[in-house]
Write an enzyme that holds these catalytic residues in place. Structure first.
Site, PDB file in Angstrom:
ATOM      1  N   TRP A 108      -8.104   9.694  -4.238  1.00 42.88           N
ATOM      2  CA  TRP A 108      -9.653  10.069  -3.715  1.00 42.88           C
ATOM      3  C   TRP A 108      -9.439  10.686  -2.251  1.00 42.88           C
ATOM      4  CZ3 TRP A 108     -12.141   4.274  -2.676  1.00 42.88           C
ATOM      5  CH2 TRP A 108     -10.733   3.747  -1.582  1.00 42.88           C
ATOM      6  N   HIS A 121       1.173  -1.259   0.489  1.00 41.83           N
ATOM      7  CA  HIS A 121       0.626   0.099  -0.048  1.00 41.83           C
ATOM      8  C   HIS A 121       1.091   1.211  -0.159  1.00 41.83           C
ATOM      9  CE1 HIS A 121      -4.288   1.901   0.323  1.00 41.83           C
ATOM     10  NE2 HIS A 121      -3.421   2.150   1.326  1.00 41.83           N
ATOM     11  N   THR A 137      -1.926   2.558  -4.968  1.00 39.27           N
ATOM     12  CA  THR A 137      -2.776   3.221  -3.625  1.00 39.27           C
ATOM     13  C   THR A 137      -3.491   4.204  -3.368  1.00 39.27           C
ATOM     14  OG1 THR A 137      -0.627   2.143  -2.637  1.00 39.27           O
ATOM     15  CG2 THR A 137      -1.631   3.528  -1.078  1.00 39.27           C
ATOM     16  N   GLU A 138      -4.619   4.691  -2.611  1.00 40.98           N
ATOM     17  CA  GLU A 138      -5.306   5.449  -2.625  1.00 40.98           C
ATOM     18  C   GLU A 138      -6.041   6.245  -3.772  1.00 40.98           C
ATOM     19  OE1 GLU A 138      -5.879   5.924   0.535  1.00 40.98           O
ATOM     20  OE2 GLU A 138      -4.855   5.207   1.406  1.00 40.98           O
ATOM     21  N   LEU A 139      -6.021   4.981  -4.757  1.00 44.03           N
ATOM     22  CA  LEU A 139      -6.214   6.026  -6.219  1.00 44.03           C
ATOM     23  C   LEU A 139      -6.032   6.604  -6.994  1.00 44.03           C
ATOM     24  CD1 LEU A 139     -10.627   5.677  -5.645  1.00 44.03           C
ATOM     25  CD2 LEU A 139      -8.932   3.718  -6.811  1.00 44.03           C
TER      26      LEU A 139
END
Lengths: 482, 393
Positions: free
Chosen positions: B297, B107, B143-145
């Site tokens: 995001w 991640h 990771t986290e878009l």
């Protein structure tokens, strides 16, 4: 709205944050149109204060006759001796003293003041001020010996004014060093009452315990509502070994007040829990800080390859200087190119110097003694990090001052200012490992310094004396409308 | 017809323990706290929600279909402290209605700093998914878009057929997130973008009593989905899995809502559910979306500022990736694994000063009192990693 305000110090003659707070609050009140009559116990040279936003009254302003006349500013500025005598006065009666300490201090200071007054006379004589010097010398001698017609050395032009009996003004005059602190507090109360009867005002506002007896007397004499402002309590100054007399005065003042203003929630909780003050009678008004003028002349930094970690405050149990030194010991093991500057004076100074020696910190620690004015600015400009390891700190203006000079700050969690500051590092005062850990982090990592000082600047904008003063005004209005 | 594409993010980091500059231990992670958090979330969210999803799939006889991205770090934590959660995910995989998609195992934000690290960590994650759930992922989410054109190109070269990102207003403009798009300069890679309004209605606003639409029921939500008919193909509902039971507590009625939602959405016979790869197979791209700068995001900014918004974050990220060669050439497997776990984006998220004074979602299971503490702790650990590289143990 006119406020009869009782305080014990006012810049530049300060020994702690109280004077700074009084100055800021009165200036804030001035800006929002609240008049303040500020009553000080000693002969403060108003010309040096550099502010005319408040009427400053001292017992000197009460001539022996019943007529009351304010001191003319030129007269005060004419004084050549204010720095010497007045400074000593302030030190003797500083609000952070305890009665036994004051007694000892009084004796010491009397001797010192006499010696210094004589020395000053010699200095002045050596300059081209002989004529004047002779006169001054005579005046001073009279004052020191306590046998002159005028036993007040403040300035010549006032020498003709006979002092009221029992004046607090001790200006080098031996006889006035007599008596203990409690005596002086009660004399101050009497004088304040006399002054109150010739002044016109709506509210009485008293700063810290030494002024409470005077404030209560004024309240009783005039029937005006009283606000007491708690900048610190006996529990902050003395830990658990409280002086019963002081505690009793504090409690009586808080009980007598219509409103108890505390400088933080930390202090408010003490007022509620230790002094039995009903919660609804208390208010929290945070202190603030003045940002340094941007066009101010910058001091050239001294070329150095050392980092400077600063302690600035009274060297007393309350301020935790020994934790600072213990942490310093841990830091130098990992980062030798560092100097720990201890700026301030206080009853633990000897212990601290000895502790520094015991810890073999000699090369890394500098004791500067008490700093004021431009020197404070200079030391902040030089510092890479400011640490306030206070054991108990009702508020703590100094960290705000450090931040205003772009200095990263470590504060103890046991401080009122910790309630409102987020862009600082926080430690428990006793956790010297963590203190050292954080000091090292600031010394090592420039991005940390940078982020702290950048965000700190934004955070400082939250604090304004005008906002604090506006809160006070609201309190005045609430209690006078009842 | 509108196809609802649910994708849930399942992740927990290995939070660090208090690590002073005077520490020299090689144990960096707070096992006690990590285990406590994992068990708590497992019981409040993962286990009941997995059961709920399994029930829905069975009830609707395979017409309810969903996708997950489960990070390598949380899989390791399941294996260590809650193997029953892993079993429930396997049960979901066996229904054939659930797709597992790829991301970086740790991640991490490795794409920005080190392309080789990024590829390696993505391969590790694909291997893990294949091993656990029997299918190698064909869709990627970063990771986290976090996303830009370069991510798309790199991912296409790695063989993926689709990628997910945020349907941020400032990149979509007048266009709708309810279509499939192409990134520029990619041959076949398809881009699916999150419908953040409908996603956040569930993920953030569901239990908010101050919200005008509260209480949200399934009929109302299904009505909003129906409105997509004629204006788009898909309804991309992307959210953290912890929405169920953690971000939205059970007493908000989130579980009852989710249980009834598939039936409500399919009630009029016009809508269905698809996994991510089924959606990109069914629908053709309608145009190209050019995203030269990084989006994500996170927060209202939808950019990298939550992880790379101040100089501490920048410094910490730079320093951890600067150790790449030294760590990898040490041949020390434990060190390599520790170093990779230090790349998890949460460590940098904790150093964020953006909303620090207000307090909000950034505080979710944040072990630090302040972003400064997070930075100091991280840098102390990194110092220790550095010493381990040096002496070649």
């Amino acid at each position: 709205m006119r406020v009869f305000m009782l305080g014990w110090e006012f810049p530049p003659f300060i020994s702690g944050g109280l004077g700074t707070a009084c100055y800021g609050l009165t200036r804030g009140l001035d800006e929002i149109g609240v008049q303040v009559c500020f009553v000080l116990p000693t002969a403060i040279p108003i010309g040096q204060v550099g502010s005319s936003h408040v009427d400053i009254r001292t017992p000197d302003d009460l001539p022996s006759s019943q007529d009351y006349e304010p001191v003319a500013e030129e007269d005060v500025q004419a004084s050549q001796f204010q720095n010497l005598e007045i400074h000593r006065l302030a030190a003797t009666l500083q609000p952070y003293s305890t009665p036994p300490a004051v007694d000892a201090e009084l004796r010491r200071l009397r001797a010192q003041a006499q010696a210094q007054a004589a020395k000053l006379c010699r200095l002045r004589m050596s300059k081209q001020q002989q004529a004047r010097g002779e006169k001054t010398k005579a005046l001073l001698r009279d004052a020191i010996n306590g046998n002159g017609k005028s036993n007040h050395v403040k300035i010549e032009s006032q020498a003709s004014l006979a002092l009221p009996k029992g004046s607090l003004v001790v200006g080098g005059a031996g006889q006035h060093y007599e008596g203990d602190l409690m005596d002086q507090i009660h004399r101050y109360a009497g004088l304040a009452c006399r002054l109150a009867l010739v002044e016109d005002f709506d509210v009485i506002h008293a700063h810290d315990w030494m002024t409470y007896p005077a404030a209560m007397a004024v309240a009783a004499a005039t029937g005006k509502p009283l606000v007491v402002h708690v900048h610190s309590t006996e529990f902050d100054r003395s830990g658990q070994n409280v002086n019963q007399q002081v505690y009793d005065i504090e409690r009586a003042g808080m009980w007598a007040a219509a409103k108890v203003v505390c400088v933080s929630h930390l202090t408010r909780n003490i007022a509620i829990n230790r002094y039995g003050i009903p919660a609804e009678k208390t208010e929290v008004v945070y202190n603030a800080v003045d940002l340094p003028a941007t066009d101010e002349w910058k001091i050239e930094p001294i070329g150095r390859d050392e980092k400077i970690v600063l302690f600035l405050g009274r060297i007393t149990m309350q301020k935790g200087p020994e934790y600072f030194l213990q942490a310093a010991k841990k830091v130098v093991g990992k980062y030798p190119n560092v100097r720990f500057v201890v700026a301030g004076s206080g009853d633990m100074i000897r212990n601290c110097i000895e502790l520094a020696a015991d810890l073999h910190l000699g090369r890394h620690v500098t004791f500067t003694g008490f700093l004021r004015g431009q020197d404070v600015k200079r030391i902040f400009e030089m510092a890479d990090l400011y640490v306030m390891p206070s054991v108990s700190e009702p508020f703590g203006i100094a960290p705000l001052e450090a931040m205003s000079h772009n200095v990263p700050v470590i504060i103890s969690k046991q401080s009122g200012v910790s309630e409102v500051l987020t862009h600082v590092l926080k430690v428990d005062f006793w956790d010297i490992d963590e203190m050292a850990n954080k000091i090292l982090a600031v010394l090592h990592h420039e991005p940390l310094q940078k982020t702290l000082s950048q965000h700190g600047q934004f955070e400082l904008a939250k604090f304004s004396w005008e906002d604090s003063a506006t809160q006070l005004k609201g309190i005045y209005e609430a209690i006078t409308s009842n | 017809m509108a196809s609802v594409v649910f994708y849930f993010q399942v992740h927990q980091p290995f939070r660090l323990r208090r690590y002073s500059v005077f520490d020299s231990s090689h144990a960096y992670f707070d096992d006690v706290n990590n285990e406590a958090v994992l068990r708590k979330v497992a019981h409040k969210c993962y286990l009941p929600t997995n059961q709920l999803m399994l029930d829905c799939i069975r009830q609707h006889e395979g017409r309810f279909r969903i996708s997950y991205s489960v990070t390598g770090t949380i899989i390791e934590q399941f294996q260590q402290w809650a193997p029953e959660v892993l079993d429930s995910f396997k049960a979901l995989a066996e229904t054939g209605c659930v797709e597992f998609i790829a991301e970086t195992y740790f991640h991490s934000l490795s794409f920005i700093y080190d392309r080789d690290c990024f590829i390696r960590q993505t391969q590790l994650h694909c291997d893990l998914m294949e091993k656990l759930f029997g299918r190698r992922p064909t869709v990627f989410r970063n990771t986290e878009l976090t996303y830009n054109n370069d991510v798309a190109k790199t991912v296409e070269d790695m063989g993926f057929k689709a990628i997910l990102t945020e349907g941020a207003d400032h990149v979509l403009g007048y266009r709708s997130p309810n279509f499939v798009y192409n990134p520029p300069n990619c041959g076949n890679l398809k881009l699916m973008m999150k419908n953040y309004r409908l996603s956040d209605d569930i993920a953030f606003r569901f239990g908010n009593r101050a919200w005008a639409e509260w209480p949200l029921n399934t009929e109302k939500f299904a009505g909003w989905v129906d409105q997509i008919n004629g204006n788009g193909y898909t309804c991309n509902l992307f959210m953290d899995y912890e929405t169920f039971g953690e971000h939205q507590w059970a007493d908000t009625g989130i579980f009852e809502f989710m249980r009834a939602l598939p039936g409500a959405i399919m009630a009029n016979g016009k809508n269905d559910f698809l996994t991510v790869s089924e959606a990109v197979e069914r629908y053709q791209p309608v145009g190209e979306v050019d995203i030269p700068h990084m989006i994500s995001w996170a927060d209202t900014e939808r950019d990298l500022s939550a992880w790379l918004g101040n100089s501490m974050q920048s410094n910490a990220l730079h320093d951890v990736y600067a150790l790449n060669n030294e760590v990898l050439t040490s041949g020390n497997e434990q060190l390599i694994h520790d170093w990779r776990k230090l790349q998890t984006s949460d460590h940098f998220y904790y150093m964020c000063t953006k909303y620090f004074a207000d307090g909000d979602v950034h505080k979710y299971f944040n072990p630090y009192e302040s972003p400064y503490d997070a930075y100091i702790n991280y840098m102390n650990i990194l110092d220790n990693v550095r010493t381990r590289c040096g002496n070649g143990e």
